[in-house]
Design a protein around this motif. Structure first.
Motif, PDB file in Angstrom:
ATOM      1  N   TYR A  41       0.820  -1.233   0.000  1.00 13.13           N
ATOM      2  CA  TYR A  41       0.000   0.000   0.000  1.00 13.13           C
ATOM      3  C   TYR A  41       0.846   1.273   0.000  1.00 13.13           C
ATOM      4  O   TYR A  41       0.383   2.339  -0.385  1.00 13.13           O
ATOM      5  CB  TYR A  41      -0.907   0.008   1.228  1.00 13.13           C
ATOM      6  CG  TYR A  41      -1.948  -1.093   1.236  1.00 13.13           C
ATOM      7  CD1 TYR A  41      -1.941  -2.078   2.215  1.00 13.13           C
ATOM      8  CD2 TYR A  41      -2.949  -1.140   0.264  1.00 13.13           C
ATOM      9  CE1 TYR A  41      -2.891  -3.097   2.235  1.00 13.13           C
ATOM     10  CE2 TYR A  41      -3.902  -2.141   0.275  1.00 13.13           C
ATOM     11  CZ  TYR A  41      -3.874  -3.120   1.260  1.00 13.13           C
ATOM     12  OH  TYR A  41      -4.817  -4.120   1.280  1.00 13.13           O
ATOM     13  N   GLU A  46      -8.680  -3.050   1.599  1.00 12.26           N
ATOM     14  CA  GLU A  46      -8.102  -3.654   0.381  1.00 12.26           C
ATOM     15  C   GLU A  46      -8.360  -2.794  -0.852  1.00 12.26           C
ATOM     16  O   GLU A  46      -7.816  -3.047  -1.913  1.00 12.26           O
ATOM     17  CB  GLU A  46      -8.673  -5.062   0.170  1.00 12.26           C
ATOM     18  CG  GLU A  46      -8.154  -6.106   1.163  1.00 12.26           C
ATOM     19  CD  GLU A  46      -8.864  -6.047   2.515  1.00 12.26           C
ATOM     20  OE1 GLU A  46      -9.731  -5.166   2.706  1.00 12.26           O
ATOM     21  OE2 GLU A  46      -8.541  -6.872   3.388  1.00 12.26           O
ATOM     22  N   ARG A  70      -2.078 -10.117   3.031  1.00 10.85           N
ATOM     23  CA  ARG A  70      -1.279  -8.901   3.252  1.00 10.85           C
ATOM     24  C   ARG A  70      -1.109  -8.682   4.756  1.00 10.85           C
ATOM     25  O   ARG A  70      -1.954  -8.106   5.417  1.00 10.85           O
ATOM     26  CB  ARG A  70      -1.966  -7.695   2.600  1.00 10.85           C
ATOM     27  CG  ARG A  70      -2.010  -7.805   1.066  1.00 10.85           C
ATOM     28  CD  ARG A  70      -2.867  -6.737   0.447  1.00 10.85           C
ATOM     29  NE  ARG A  70      -2.815  -6.803  -1.026  1.00 10.85           N
ATOM     30  CZ  ARG A  70      -3.637  -6.105  -1.828  1.00 10.85           C
ATOM     31  NH1 ARG A  70      -4.570  -5.320  -1.282  1.00 10.85           N
ATOM     32  NH2 ARG A  70      -3.533  -6.206  -3.142  1.00 10.85           N
ATOM     33  N   VAL A 124      -6.634 -10.462   0.998  1.00 10.95           N
ATOM     34  CA  VAL A 124      -7.109  -9.810   2.231  1.00 10.95           C
ATOM     35  C   VAL A 124      -5.965  -9.321   3.116  1.00 10.95           C
ATOM     36  O   VAL A 124      -4.877  -9.895   3.127  1.00 10.95           O
ATOM     37  CB  VAL A 124      -7.987 -10.760   3.099  1.00 10.95           C
ATOM     38  CG1 VAL A 124      -9.352 -10.975   2.489  1.00 10.95           C
ATOM     39  CG2 VAL A 124      -7.286 -12.069   3.373  1.00 10.95           C
ATOM     40  N   ASN A 125      -6.273  -8.280   3.894  1.00 14.83           N
ATOM     41  CA  ASN A 125      -5.374  -7.799   4.942  1.00 14.83           C
ATOM     42  C   ASN A 125      -5.436  -8.743   6.134  1.00 14.83           C
ATOM     43  O   ASN A 125      -6.503  -9.292   6.431  1.00 14.83           O
ATOM     44  CB  ASN A 125      -5.832  -6.419   5.462  1.00 14.83           C
ATOM     45  CG  ASN A 125      -5.669  -5.324   4.426  1.00 14.83           C
ATOM     46  OD1 ASN A 125      -4.914  -5.465   3.465  1.00 14.83           O
ATOM     47  ND2 ASN A 125      -6.406  -4.234   4.603  1.00 14.83           N
TER      48      ASN A 125
END
Ligand code: WQD
Length: 318
Positions: free
Chosen positions: A120, A130, A166, A247-248
């Motif tokens: 990011y 996201e 992530r 996904v985070n």
């Protein structure tokens, strides 16, 4: 399932390997043992030593039917990636493509990939979800983004099913106390604090206290490695049953450097010397994840907090 865990002798990989063995999966760990170590590998797993850039080594890893791959092997020091991009492109990008091509050759079409919040770059808004722009501001973050894009192409063109997870700031150690992973010359805050607490290092250097945060020091979203391991198992189930996943993985809570040091002092029961020095280039003031999507799609959320991260690490360092 028969799982090939690439980088399974490392910090996150060894915790995921242990979790997979506990669930009854058959695990083969493939690792070059450069930063990871053999004693981190669960005794129920088979260890194949090799380099993902070496096709013969990879053939050894894929001998016998493999159902899915977990990929953790990468260089991960953001600062170093700005000095040695050629090392990072070779190991992280070329290495992963070499692994993916071996998967295609052996008709293995499921992979859970260790990505990073570094894709990011510095936050445009918080918490980071996201949909946030993907503008990495270090070459390490770029390598993770580049691999995510290759995964998307291989999925479109070859039917690969992937999960890109992530991570925000991974920390802590195995809550059951079986794994005792200590990184060699760490750069991350928590292991540095643990090294000072246990006398392996003289003092914590705090990289700046003039940020726009409550106490002026950097705020990060720390996530326990056991919570991360749970998410990896849930992600495998998701890509088997549903499809691709990006996904985070974060706790949605932020702690400053000084808050981490203070909590560590409570855990270890002694003062931890630190001194304020200049900012580290490229550090944003505050980074905190939204993990709403992981909760929606996987039913996953972080369970362990800062105290457990520090307690489980102190069990190893003391
Ligand atoms: C945390 C905070 C520092 C060390 C990096 C990577 C990221 C991910 C996690 C892999 C910051 C401060 C640190 C020290 C300090 N890696 N700090 N003194 O930079 O948030 O993220 O590791 O996926 O991609 O970029 O983690 O632990 O280095 O720093 O004051 O000796 O602690 O300034 O505020 P970071 P970190």
């Amino acid at each position: 399932m028969k799982c090939l865990v690439v980088g399974g002798a490392g910090y996150i990989g060894s915790h995921v390997t242990k979790k997979l063995c506990e669930l009854g999966h058959e695990v083969v760990v493939f690792d070059n043992l450069r930063t990871g170590s053999e004693e981190n590998v669960d005794s129920r797993a088979k260890l194949v030593e090799g380099n993902i850039l070496n096709e013969e080594d990879l053939e050894k890893a894929f001998s016998g039917k493999v159902d899915c791959v977990f990929h953790f092997a990468a260089l991960k020091a953001a600062g170093e990636s700005m000095k040695k991009p050629e090392e990072y492109s070779k190991n992280n990008i070329c290495g992963t493509i070499s692994l993916l091509n071996a998967m295609l050759k052996h008709s293995v079409n499921k992979i859970v990939f260790s990505s990073s919040a570094a894709v990011y770059g510095s936050p445009k808004y918080l918490p980071i979800d996201e949909k946030h722009p993907l503008k990495p501001d270090n070459f390490y973050g770029y390598t993770k983004l580049a691999i995510e894009q290759v995964l998307e192409w291989y999925s479109k063109l070859k039917g690969l099913r992937y999960a890109a997870l992530r991570y925000f700031n991974a920390a802590g150690n195995d809550s059951s106390g079986v794994l005792k992973v200590m990184e060699k010359n760490p750069a991350n805050l928590m292991p540095v604090v643990m090294e000072v607490a246990s006398g392996r290092r003289e003092i914590v250097e705090v990289f700046g206290n003039d940020y726009d945060t409550n106490d002026g020091t950097g705020i990060r979203d720390y996530i326990h490695v056991d919570d991360l391991a749970d998410a990896h198992v849930m992600a495998l189930d998701y890509i088997v049953k549903k499809g691709n996943l990006v996904v985070n993985l974060g706790s949605e809570k932020g702690y400053s450097v000084l808050e981490v040091i203070k909590e560590a002092e409570r855990v270890v029961g002694r003062k931890i010397p630190f001194r304020i020095v200049g900012r580290r280039k490229g550090d944003p003031a505050k980074v905190v994840a939204s993990s709403r999507l992981a909760f929606e799609l996987l039913g996953w959320k972080a369970k362990l907090g800062l105290k457990e991260m520090l307690e489980t690490m102190w069990d190893v360092y003391k």
